[in-house]
Write an enzyme that holds these catalytic residues in place. Structure first.
Site, short mmCIF file in Angstrom:
data_model
loop_
_atom_site.label_atom_id
_atom_site.label_comp_id
_atom_site.label_asym_id
_atom_site.label_seq_id
_atom_site.Cartn_x
_atom_site.Cartn_y
_atom_site.Cartn_z
CD GLU A 99 -1.16 -0.12 3.72
OE1 GLU A 99 -2.32 -0.49 3.52
OE2 GLU A 99 -0.73 0.15 4.86
CG HIS A 120 -3.36 2.40 7.02
ND1 HIS A 120 -2.16 2.17 7.63
CD2 HIS A 120 -3.95 1.19 6.90
CE1 HIS A 120 -2.02 0.88 7.85
NE2 HIS A 120 -3.09 0.26 7.42
#
Length: 294
Positions: free
Chosen positions: A210, A248
């Site tokens: 990611e 995140h």
């Protein structure tokens, strides 16, 4: 074979009397994991469901049960101390589920674990599972099936999605490791890929990365220089808007190194196929396996 855990792994659950700790300890037990002890200071002498003895310290639990792995559900304020207590007791593997641990606390933990034989997975991760043998974490066990693909992921939810797609496609997993997405954590992508590369039971590797950091680029370098097993990659965050702060904890982009574009470029440069959509993870891994056979 597998990596990190198998049917002989003996687990102690730290924070076993808390709501999350007791719930997931029971789920791991029901899966077949050998949970031999729990630890909650002040609760020594009690048991979880008459199945798991509870001790006041990890050292006592290890001495009396021979546990060699720890599953941590201790709140963030005490999680690092729980890790250090576990390492001091000679436990070989720590899986820390706790989220919200301050970065500076994790820096202290990483430095303290350097030079020891203890491996850390997490924090803020789903854990590790070798299907049919041992589950240490919070992942839904029923979606996994034994097989040849090793999975390493920075995203918990995408790990579950990838496993489900692979299992539905008929592709089982050797082991699945969710390393967590916090900026400072234990084992990284490259380290887990190296373990899969040495594991005879792992025939192919699926990497789920990611935005943020540069672990994916480091993994690509290893694949180019050392790994010979077929690998496929899915990278989350392609549509993340530039300049927008993401929720995140690990999604911190420094310069251009943490962008998905930079990670895709690194993998494509060494010939690793990129899966473009999360809906195609299963099909993408099947294609990578088929290409390796032919």
């Amino acid at each position: 074979m597998s990596i990190l855990v198998d049917g002989s792994t003996r687990v102690v659950v730290q924070g076993i009397t808390g709501r999350a700790g007791s719930f997931h300890a029971r789920a791991c037990l029901d899966y077949g994991t050998r949970i031999v002890a729990g630890v909650t200071p002040g609760r020594g002498g009690q048991k979880l469901d008459d199945r798991v003895p509870i001790f006041d310290s990890v050292a006592e639990a290890k001495q009396l049960t021979g546990c060699n792995a720890s599953l941590i559900f201790v709140p963030a304020s005490g999680a690092v101390d729980a890790m250090l207590e576990t390492a001091a007791s000679g436990i070989e593997l720590i899986v820390c589920i706790t989220e919200g641990i301050p970065i500076l606390d994790m820096v202290r933990a990483r430095r303290s674990l350097e030079g020891t034989s203890t491996r850390l997975i997490g924090p803020n991760c789903p854990g590790v599972i070798t299907p049919g043998q041992c589950k240490i974490g919070i992942m839904p066990g029923y979606i996994h099936k034994p097989g040849p693909v090793g999975i390493v992921s920075r995203s918990g939810t995408l790990t579950y999605e990838a496993v489900w797609q692979l299992s539905q496609t008929g592709i089982g997993q050797s082991s699945c490791v969710g390393i967590g997405g916090d900026p400072v954590h234990g084992l990284g992508l490259r380290e887990v890929i190296e373990m899969f590369d040495r594991d005879p039971a792992t025939e192919a590797i699926l990497v789920i990365g990611e935005i943020g950091g540069c672990e994916e680029q480091e993994a690509a370098v290893f694949w180019e220089t050392s790994s010979r097993k077929p690998t496929a990659v899915f990278l989350a965050g392609v549509t993340a808007p530039p300049g927008r702060r993401m929720g995140h904890a690990g999604a911190v982009i420094t310069g251009t190194s943490g962008t998905v574009a930079a990670k895709i470029e690194a993998f494509q440069a060494v010939g690793i196929p990129i899966i473009l959509s999360p809906a195609d993870i299963g099909k993408g891994m099947a294609k990578a396996l088929a290409a390796a056979v032919t």
